[in-house]
Motif scaffolding. Structure first.
Motif, PDB file in Angstrom:
ATOM      1  N   SER A 208       0.829  -1.203   0.000  1.00  0.00           N
ATOM      2  CA  SER A 208       0.000   0.000   0.000  1.00  0.00           C
ATOM      3  C   SER A 208       0.864   1.253   0.000  1.00  0.00           C
ATOM      4  CB  SER A 208      -0.949   0.005   1.207  1.00  0.00           C
ATOM      5  OG  SER A 208      -0.234  -0.035   2.421  1.00  0.00           O
ATOM      6  N   ASN A 209       1.985   1.233   0.731  1.00  0.00           N
ATOM      7  CA  ASN A 209       2.866   2.399   0.753  1.00  0.00           C
ATOM      8  C   ASN A 209       3.546   2.620  -0.599  1.00  0.00           C
ATOM      9  OD1 ASN A 209       2.230   3.073   3.353  1.00  0.00           O
ATOM     10  ND2 ASN A 209       4.071   2.226   4.272  1.00  0.00           N
ATOM     11  N   LEU A 210       3.978   1.531  -1.241  1.00  0.00           N
ATOM     12  CA  LEU A 210       4.552   1.668  -2.586  1.00  0.00           C
ATOM     13  C   LEU A 210       3.516   2.229  -3.557  1.00  0.00           C
ATOM     14  CD1 LEU A 210       6.613  -1.640  -2.968  1.00  0.00           C
ATOM     15  CD2 LEU A 210       7.539   0.690  -2.853  1.00  0.00           C
ATOM     16  N   SER A 211       2.296   1.734  -3.460  1.00  0.00           N
ATOM     17  CA  SER A 211       1.236   2.180  -4.365  1.00  0.00           C
ATOM     18  C   SER A 211       0.910   3.646  -4.152  1.00  0.00           C
ATOM     19  CB  SER A 211      -0.020   1.328  -4.161  1.00  0.00           C
ATOM     20  OG  SER A 211       0.248  -0.030  -4.381  1.00  0.00           O
ATOM     21  N   TYR A 212       0.639   4.007  -2.899  1.00  0.00           N
ATOM     22  CA  TYR A 212       0.209   5.377  -2.611  1.00  0.00           C
ATOM     23  C   TYR A 212       1.331   6.379  -2.887  1.00  0.00           C
ATOM     24  CZ  TYR A 212      -1.613   9.444  -0.179  1.00  0.00           C
ATOM     25  OH  TYR A 212      -2.038  10.714   0.117  1.00  0.00           O
ATOM     26  N   SER A 213       2.516   6.085  -2.351  1.00  0.00           N
ATOM     27  CA  SER A 213       3.625   7.036  -2.483  1.00  0.00           C
ATOM     28  C   SER A 213       3.997   7.281  -3.941  1.00  0.00           C
ATOM     29  CB  SER A 213       4.850   6.517  -1.723  1.00  0.00           C
ATOM     30  OG  SER A 213       4.576   6.389  -0.353  1.00  0.00           O
ATOM     31  N   PHE A 214       4.133   6.195  -4.709  1.00  0.00           N
ATOM     32  CA  PHE A 214       4.666   6.347  -6.053  1.00  0.00           C
ATOM     33  C   PHE A 214       3.600   6.687  -7.090  1.00  0.00           C
ATOM     34  CE2 PHE A 214       8.070   4.526  -3.720  1.00  0.00           C
ATOM     35  CZ  PHE A 214       9.203   5.096  -4.287  1.00  0.00           C
ATOM     36  N   CYS A 215       2.332   6.448  -6.776  1.00  0.00           N
ATOM     37  CA  CYS A 215       1.282   6.979  -7.648  1.00  0.00           C
ATOM     38  C   CYS A 215       1.247   8.506  -7.553  1.00  0.00           C
ATOM     39  CB  CYS A 215      -0.080   6.385  -7.281  1.00  0.00           C
ATOM     40  SG  CYS A 215      -0.428   4.822  -8.117  1.00  0.00           S
ATOM     41  N   ASN A 216       1.544   9.045  -6.364  1.00  0.00           N
ATOM     42  CA  ASN A 216       1.686  10.508  -6.228  1.00  0.00           C
ATOM     43  C   ASN A 216       2.803  11.019  -7.132  1.00  0.00           C
ATOM     44  OD1 ASN A 216      -0.341  11.003  -4.388  1.00  0.00           O
ATOM     45  ND2 ASN A 216       0.987  10.928  -2.590  1.00  0.00           N
ATOM     46  N   ILE A 217       3.901  10.291  -7.172  1.00  0.00           N
ATOM     47  CA  ILE A 217       5.047  10.720  -7.975  1.00  0.00           C
ATOM     48  C   ILE A 217       4.745  10.584  -9.470  1.00  0.00           C
ATOM     49  CG2 ILE A 217       7.475  10.275  -8.483  1.00  0.00           C
ATOM     50  CD1 ILE A 217       7.793   9.357  -5.563  1.00  0.00           C
ATOM     51  N   ILE A 218       4.035   9.525  -9.852  1.00  0.00           N
ATOM     52  CA  ILE A 218       3.623   9.383 -11.253  1.00  0.00           C
ATOM     53  C   ILE A 218       2.823  10.612 -11.692  1.00  0.00           C
ATOM     54  CG2 ILE A 218       2.092   8.105 -12.816  1.00  0.00           C
ATOM     55  CD1 ILE A 218       2.866   5.556 -11.336  1.00  0.00           C
ATOM     56  N   ARG A 219       1.914  11.041 -10.835  1.00  0.00           N
ATOM     57  CA  ARG A 219       1.095  12.210 -11.138  1.00  0.00           C
ATOM     58  C   ARG A 219       1.956  13.473 -11.215  1.00  0.00           C
ATOM     59  NH1 ARG A 219      -2.489  10.953  -7.981  1.00  0.00           N
ATOM     60  NH2 ARG A 219      -1.587  11.861  -6.106  1.00  0.00           N
ATOM     61  N   ALA A 220       2.873  13.633 -10.256  1.00  0.00           N
ATOM     62  CA  ALA A 220       3.722  14.829 -10.230  1.00  0.00           C
ATOM     63  C   ALA A 220       4.665  14.887 -11.428  1.00  0.00           C
ATOM     64  CB  ALA A 220       4.531  14.860  -8.935  1.00  0.00           C
ATOM     65  N   SER A 221       5.009  13.728 -11.990  1.00  0.00           N
ATOM     66  CA  SER A 221       5.932  13.702 -13.127  1.00  0.00           C
ATOM     67  C   SER A 221       5.220  13.914 -14.460  1.00  0.00           C
ATOM     68  CB  SER A 221       6.701  12.375 -13.155  1.00  0.00           C
ATOM     69  OG  SER A 221       5.835  11.295 -13.435  1.00  0.00           O
ATOM     70  N   GLY A 222       3.905  14.149 -14.412  1.00  0.00           N
ATOM     71  CA  GLY A 222       3.182  14.513 -15.625  1.00  0.00           C
ATOM     72  C   GLY A 222       2.282  13.449 -16.209  1.00  0.00           C
ATOM     73  N   SER A 223       1.973  12.384 -15.453  1.00  0.00           N
ATOM     74  CA  SER A 223       1.116  11.311 -15.963  1.00  0.00           C
ATOM     75  C   SER A 223      -0.029  11.012 -14.991  1.00  0.00           C
ATOM     76  CB  SER A 223       1.937  10.043 -16.204  1.00  0.00           C
ATOM     77  OG  SER A 223       2.951  10.273 -17.156  1.00  0.00           O
ATOM     78  N   PRO A 224      -0.944  11.965 -14.791  1.00  0.00           N
ATOM     79  CA  PRO A 224      -2.004  11.778 -13.795  1.00  0.00           C
ATOM     80  C   PRO A 224      -2.958  10.637 -14.124  1.00  0.00           C
ATOM     81  CG  PRO A 224      -2.427  13.728 -15.125  1.00  0.00           C
ATOM     82  CD  PRO A 224      -1.044  13.272 -15.464  1.00  0.00           C
ATOM     83  N   PHE A 225      -3.277  10.441 -15.407  1.00  0.00           N
ATOM     84  CA  PHE A 225      -4.230   9.389 -15.746  1.00  0.00           C
ATOM     85  C   PHE A 225      -3.630   7.997 -15.570  1.00  0.00           C
ATOM     86  CE2 PHE A 225      -6.363  12.973 -17.665  1.00  0.00           C
ATOM     87  CZ  PHE A 225      -7.703  12.687 -17.406  1.00  0.00           C
ATOM     88  N   LYS A 226      -2.341   7.864 -15.778  1.00  0.00           N
ATOM     89  CA  LYS A 226      -1.682   6.587 -15.534  1.00  0.00           C
ATOM     90  C   LYS A 226      -1.811   6.207 -14.066  1.00  0.00           C
ATOM     91  CE  LYS A 226       0.892   3.088 -16.819  1.00  0.00           C
ATOM     92  NZ  LYS A 226       0.460   2.098 -17.820  1.00  0.00           N
ATOM     93  N   SER A 227      -1.601   7.187 -13.183  1.00  0.00           N
ATOM     94  CA  SER A 227      -1.764   6.964 -11.752  1.00  0.00           C
ATOM     95  C   SER A 227      -3.175   6.498 -11.425  1.00  0.00           C
ATOM     96  CB  SER A 227      -1.445   8.264 -10.995  1.00  0.00           C
ATOM     97  OG  SER A 227      -1.765   8.165  -9.642  1.00  0.00           O
TER      98      SER A 227
END
Length: 447
Positions: free
Chosen positions: A151-170
């Motif tokens: 859950s921590n890997l999912s939550y933390s790095f989905c935030n980073i996916i969004r911040a890096s410019g791919s919100p829909f992928k997250s």
């Protein structure tokens, strides 16, 4: 570059409403799916294992908030810093933040697993558990705690996916996870007759799927930022940056754990095990709408952070005020829903008449000032997005700790169980008033 990966430089050129829609929609769906894990568990457990199991799940809330606190510490801290660094055009430094975030996640998970499993039963007794509820909570947590790495890997790095410019992928990644959970929950709870243990297994398996998909994103060659061997080396400055910016949401979750301890004890003292269960249901709806607003804030964060880093403060302010309007609509809808249909809301989780009656009362009290809560949450997150950590922490803690804990103690002493419920709108009123005063002062500095 592969077209499936967005360029974050668009954050300073496209219209703010369009950007907020693009980033907030997937962020909202992502945070809602996160809250749906617990919501789905409680619905199936309530109908498959009974009211005491719901109370046991509510009893586990402080430990679950504690686990989530460390996920937000890394995820929000890293994603906010990455947004600011990308606004400065330093892509390589952003990748070092990414690698250090993964290092931190595993180090903290080891600490959490050992600590929480080692002290689980004494903590549950401290949290107001009884012989009726502790066995349910212990069975659930013995699986959820070691599985928290996913859950921590999912939550933390989905935030980073969004911040890096791919919100829909997250968004897609989190939706897949919640879909798996919705399928596995009834299978394990009813099909395999595993009760609350089955709910925990279903949750961990679904988060495992999400974590795998999340990690895959950062090893693909087309990702705007990605894992490389050199980025995993611990860097003291980067770790300090992540921890300092992530400290605000971290303390919010720690505060939520502390408040949940006091709440559970007060609820048990004034209304017994079923009052604890009623709070679990009330809190499920509160979290659902708050997570909606937090998702909006996560969509706002890269817009505010990137433009602040690019010295375009007017665009940051535009995103902030637009987010306040949307958040107010969300929390007003939540207020109307539970005020008009409180009994229906309770029956989603249980058929027990006494539990329904307690939940109905709790919903009407707790949501009394909910239309204004969105403004308070967005403002706190706005200052966090600008790197104004101390101010963000203070505003966050006013509602969760500084006002709520004294209100709980005083109100419950005078008015019993109704006083426990009434403490939340009292704290909401005071924290909103403080937020208005601070915001006015800070906006003068940006003028």
């Amino acid at each position: 570059m592969a077209t499936s990966f967005a360029d974050p430089r668009l954050l300073e050129t496209e219209s703010v409403p369009k950007l907020l829609w693009r980033y907030a929609l997937p962020a909202v769906i992502t945070t809602l799916t996160t809250s749906l894990y617990n919501l789905v568990d409680r619905i199936f457990i309530g109908h498959g294992a009974g009211p005491m199991a719901i109370s046991g799940l509510a009893l586990s809330l402080p430990i679950m908030n504690f686990l989530q606190a460390f996920g937000t510490l890394v995820g929000v801290g890293a994603s906010t810093r990455i947004s600011i660094v990308l606004g400065m055009r330093d892509r390589k430094w952003a990748e070092h933040i990414l690698g250090n975030a993964l290092f931190l996640t595993f180090v903290l998970w080891i600490f959490l697993t050992v600590t929480c499993l080692g002290f689980m039963h004494p903590l549950l007794r401290l949290f107001g558990g009884s012989e009726n509820t502790i066995p349910h909570a212990a069975r659930y947590l013995s699986i959820i705690i070691p599985g928290s790495i996913f859950s921590n890997l999912s939550y933390s790095f989905c935030n980073i996916i969004r911040a890096s410019g791919s919100p829909f992928k997250s968004m897609y990644i989190m939706l897949i996870g919640v879909g798996v959970n919705v399928v596995l929950d009834p299978l394990f709870i009813f099909g395999f007759k595993m009760g609350i243990t089955g709910a925990a297994i279903a949750t961990v398996l679904s988060m495992l799927v999400t974590a795998i998909l999340t990690m895959q994103f950062f090893v693909k060659s087309g990702a705007y930022i990605r894992f490389t061997r050199s980025t995993f080396k611990p860097n003291k400055k980067i770790i300090n940056d992540i921890l300092s910016i992530g400290m605000s949401p971290f303390l919010i979750n720690i505060a939520a754990s502390l408040v949940a301890v006091i709440l559970n004890n007060r609820l048990y003292a004034k209304g017994g095990d079923l009052a604890v269960g009623a709070y679990g249901i009330v809190n499920s709806y509160g979290i659902l709408f708050v997570m909606f607003v937090i998702g909006l804030c996560q969509g706002m964060q890269p817009i505010v952070g990137y433009n602040y880093g690019a010295k375009k403060i007017d665009r940051s302010k535009h995103a902030f005020f637009l987010s306040i309007k949307v958040a107010t609509l969300i929390t007003t809808f939540g207020f109307l829903l539970v005020q008009i249909f409180p009994e229906t809301a309770a029956k989603v989780f249980t058929t027990d008449a006494q539990l329904i009656d307690l939940t109905r009362t709790g919903l009407r009290f707790v949501f009394l000032l909910f239309p204004f809560v969105g403004f308070q949450i967005v403002t706190s997150n706005f200052f966090q997005s600008l790197g104004m950590v101390h101010l963000s922490i203070f505003l966050s803690l006013t509602r969760q700790v500084l006002f709520l804990i004294p209100a709980l103690i005083l109100c419950s002493s005078f008015w019993g169980l109704n006083g426990v419920w009434a403490a939340t709108p009292v704290a909401d009123f005071l924290s909103i008033a403080v937020t208005v005063v601070i915001l006015r002062r800070q906006m003068k500095k940006f003028a």
